[in-house]
Design a protein around this motif. Structure first.
Motif, PDB file in Angstrom:
ATOM      1  N   GLU A   4      13.663 -25.758  -7.483  1.00  0.00           N
ATOM      2  CA  GLU A   4      13.484 -27.089  -6.921  1.00  0.00           C
ATOM      3  C   GLU A   4      13.975 -27.175  -5.590  1.00  0.00           C
ATOM      4  O   GLU A   4      13.640 -27.717  -4.577  1.00  0.00           O
ATOM      5  CB  GLU A   4      14.312 -28.061  -7.485  1.00  0.00           C
ATOM      6  CG  GLU A   4      13.979 -28.668  -8.928  1.00  0.00           C
ATOM      7  CD  GLU A   4      14.245 -27.554  -9.942  1.00  0.00           C
ATOM      8  OE1 GLU A   4      14.734 -26.479  -9.556  1.00  0.00           O
ATOM      9  OE2 GLU A   4      13.886 -27.919 -11.206  1.00  0.00           O
ATOM     10  N   TYR A   5      15.104 -26.289  -5.020  1.00  0.00           N
ATOM     11  CA  TYR A   5      15.553 -25.956  -3.825  1.00  0.00           C
ATOM     12  C   TYR A   5      14.447 -25.595  -2.792  1.00  0.00           C
ATOM     13  O   TYR A   5      14.329 -25.992  -1.612  1.00  0.00           O
ATOM     14  CB  TYR A   5      16.680 -25.025  -3.732  1.00  0.00           C
ATOM     15  CG  TYR A   5      17.428 -25.050  -2.668  1.00  0.00           C
ATOM     16  CD1 TYR A   5      18.384 -25.936  -2.204  1.00  0.00           C
ATOM     17  CD2 TYR A   5      17.385 -23.886  -1.788  1.00  0.00           C
ATOM     18  CE1 TYR A   5      18.993 -25.628  -1.057  1.00  0.00           C
ATOM     19  CE2 TYR A   5      18.077 -23.751  -0.622  1.00  0.00           C
ATOM     20  CZ  TYR A   5      18.751 -24.615   0.150  1.00  0.00           C
ATOM     21  OH  TYR A   5      19.408 -24.539   1.163  1.00  0.00           O
ATOM     22  N   LEU A  64      10.265 -29.887   3.494  1.00  0.00           N
ATOM     23  CA  LEU A  64      10.928 -30.040   4.800  1.00  0.00           C
ATOM     24  C   LEU A  64      10.236 -29.240   5.911  1.00  0.00           C
ATOM     25  O   LEU A  64      10.258 -29.972   6.920  1.00  0.00           O
ATOM     26  CB  LEU A  64      12.435 -29.855   4.756  1.00  0.00           C
ATOM     27  CG  LEU A  64      13.346 -29.942   6.128  1.00  0.00           C
ATOM     28  CD1 LEU A  64      13.146 -31.538   6.407  1.00  0.00           C
ATOM     29  CD2 LEU A  64      14.585 -29.579   5.889  1.00  0.00           C
ATOM     30  N   SER A  84      20.408 -33.503   3.315  1.00  0.00           N
ATOM     31  CA  SER A  84      20.531 -33.450   1.657  1.00  0.00           C
ATOM     32  C   SER A  84      20.314 -32.103   1.173  1.00  0.00           C
ATOM     33  O   SER A  84      21.068 -31.508   0.526  1.00  0.00           O
ATOM     34  CB  SER A  84      19.394 -34.381   1.205  1.00  0.00           C
ATOM     35  OG  SER A  84      19.724 -35.828   1.483  1.00  0.00           O
ATOM     36  N   ILE A  85      19.335 -31.297   1.948  1.00  0.00           N
ATOM     37  CA  ILE A  85      19.267 -29.965   1.756  1.00  0.00           C
ATOM     38  C   ILE A  85      20.343 -29.018   2.067  1.00  0.00           C
ATOM     39  O   ILE A  85      20.714 -28.169   1.254  1.00  0.00           O
ATOM     40  CB  ILE A  85      17.695 -29.323   2.313  1.00  0.00           C
ATOM     41  CG1 ILE A  85      16.794 -30.210   1.695  1.00  0.00           C
ATOM     42  CG2 ILE A  85      17.917 -27.783   2.182  1.00  0.00           C
ATOM     43  CD1 ILE A  85      15.228 -29.702   2.428  1.00  0.00           C
ATOM     44  N   ARG A 119       9.604 -36.390   0.041  1.00  0.00           N
ATOM     45  CA  ARG A 119       9.300 -35.384  -1.210  1.00  0.00           C
ATOM     46  C   ARG A 119      10.477 -34.336  -1.082  1.00  0.00           C
ATOM     47  O   ARG A 119      10.948 -33.911  -2.170  1.00  0.00           O
ATOM     48  CB  ARG A 119       7.892 -34.593  -0.954  1.00  0.00           C
ATOM     49  CG  ARG A 119       7.430 -34.316  -2.497  1.00  0.00           C
ATOM     50  CD  ARG A 119       6.097 -33.842  -2.374  1.00  0.00           C
ATOM     51  NE  ARG A 119       5.930 -32.535  -1.231  1.00  0.00           N
ATOM     52  CZ  ARG A 119       5.256 -32.811  -0.395  1.00  0.00           C
ATOM     53  NH1 ARG A 119       4.605 -33.846  -0.040  1.00  0.00           N
ATOM     54  NH2 ARG A 119       5.002 -31.833   0.695  1.00  0.00           N
ATOM     55  N   ALA A 120      10.848 -33.874   0.111  1.00  0.00           N
ATOM     56  CA  ALA A 120      11.802 -33.071   0.180  1.00  0.00           C
ATOM     57  C   ALA A 120      13.212 -33.679  -0.232  1.00  0.00           C
ATOM     58  O   ALA A 120      13.957 -32.792  -0.684  1.00  0.00           O
ATOM     59  CB  ALA A 120      11.944 -32.508   1.798  1.00  0.00           C
ATOM     60  N   GLU A 171      11.175 -25.789  -3.331  1.00  0.00           N
ATOM     61  CA  GLU A 171      10.146 -26.722  -3.192  1.00  0.00           C
ATOM     62  C   GLU A 171      10.546 -27.796  -1.976  1.00  0.00           C
ATOM     63  O   GLU A 171       9.760 -28.241  -1.114  1.00  0.00           O
ATOM     64  CB  GLU A 171      10.015 -27.583  -4.295  1.00  0.00           C
ATOM     65  CG  GLU A 171       9.102 -26.682  -5.233  1.00  0.00           C
ATOM     66  CD  GLU A 171       8.988 -27.305  -6.609  1.00  0.00           C
ATOM     67  OE1 GLU A 171       9.287 -28.479  -6.710  1.00  0.00           O
ATOM     68  OE2 GLU A 171       8.323 -26.549  -7.668  1.00  0.00           O
ATOM     69  N   ALA A 172      11.900 -28.187  -1.968  1.00  0.00           N
ATOM     70  CA  ALA A 172      12.519 -29.175  -1.130  1.00  0.00           C
ATOM     71  C   ALA A 172      12.413 -28.530   0.623  1.00  0.00           C
ATOM     72  O   ALA A 172      12.047 -29.095   1.176  1.00  0.00           O
ATOM     73  CB  ALA A 172      13.837 -29.412  -1.345  1.00  0.00           C
ATOM     74  N   GLU A 173      12.831 -27.251   0.381  1.00  0.00           N
ATOM     75  CA  GLU A 173      12.881 -26.449   1.770  1.00  0.00           C
ATOM     76  C   GLU A 173      11.524 -26.490   2.157  1.00  0.00           C
ATOM     77  O   GLU A 173      11.250 -26.777   3.527  1.00  0.00           O
ATOM     78  CB  GLU A 173      13.375 -25.141   1.552  1.00  0.00           C
ATOM     79  CG  GLU A 173      14.809 -25.030   1.516  1.00  0.00           C
ATOM     80  CD  GLU A 173      15.290 -23.522   1.542  1.00  0.00           C
ATOM     81  OE1 GLU A 173      16.396 -23.225   2.338  1.00  0.00           O
ATOM     82  OE2 GLU A 173      14.654 -22.673   1.007  1.00  0.00           O
ATOM     83  N   ALA A 204      16.507 -35.723   4.960  1.00  0.00           N
ATOM     84  CA  ALA A 204      16.370 -34.633   4.032  1.00  0.00           C
ATOM     85  C   ALA A 204      16.935 -33.156   4.459  1.00  0.00           C
ATOM     86  O   ALA A 204      17.371 -32.545   3.444  1.00  0.00           O
ATOM     87  CB  ALA A 204      14.666 -34.295   4.092  1.00  0.00           C
TER      88      ALA A 204
END
Length: 156
Positions: free
Chosen positions: A126-127, A134, A110-111, A155-156, A129-131, A107
């Motif tokens: 979305e970015y 993580l 990917s981020i 999810r991240a 939310e991913a952060e 993750a």
């Protein structure tokens, strides 16, 4: 009509015999089922990758339990099934933190790659939310909440 009657009688006799054989003793079905359930849980957290020796040992003990049940050694079969269950739980407990850690690493990578592709501006919601997922995964991992950490990293 007589042929149908004979077939019915034979079918009932075969089923009765099967029931008698199945009821012959105290086969440790519950323990064997728990062992299989625990082995399946270990496989779900990729124990074949992270804890292969423990998972192999659990599978061998479960097969041993089956063989012992066939030989009508029910006490030994129960003991082997319980050992299989314990070994599967060891495999699960060994594999889960390693899976969570690897998933967090994926993750993070990917981020990072998404950041290099300007995802922070192009897909800001979305970015972020991913952060956040993580960050949550790392916090959960530090608190030894490995199942939740794994789910957050995915999810991240």
């Amino acid at each position: 009509m007589k042929r149908i009657s004979n077939v019915s009688i034979i079918a009932i006799a075969v089923m009765s015999l099967a029931m008698c054989i199945a009821c012959r003793a105290n086969i440790p079905i519950r323990e064997m089922s728990y062992a299989k359930k625990d082995i399946s849980a270990a496989q779900k957290v990729k124990a074949e990758k992270y804890a292969p020796e423990e998972l192999d040992a659990a599978n061998k003990k479960l097969y041993e339990s089956h063989d012992q049940a066939v030989k009508e050694d029910d006490k030994a079969a129960k003991k082997s099934a319980e050992e299989a269950s314990n070994l599967a739980r060891v495999a699960y407990n060994k594999a889960l933190p390693l899976l969570a850690k690897d998933t967090i690493s994926i993750a993070e990578k990917s981020i990072g790659e998404a950041g290099e592709a300007y995802a922070e501006r192009l897909a800001a919601e979305e970015y972020h939310e991913a952060e956040e997922a993580l960050k949550q995964a790392n916090d959960q991992f530090q608190n030894r909440q490995y199942e939740q950490a794994y789910a957050s990293a995915v999810r991240a």
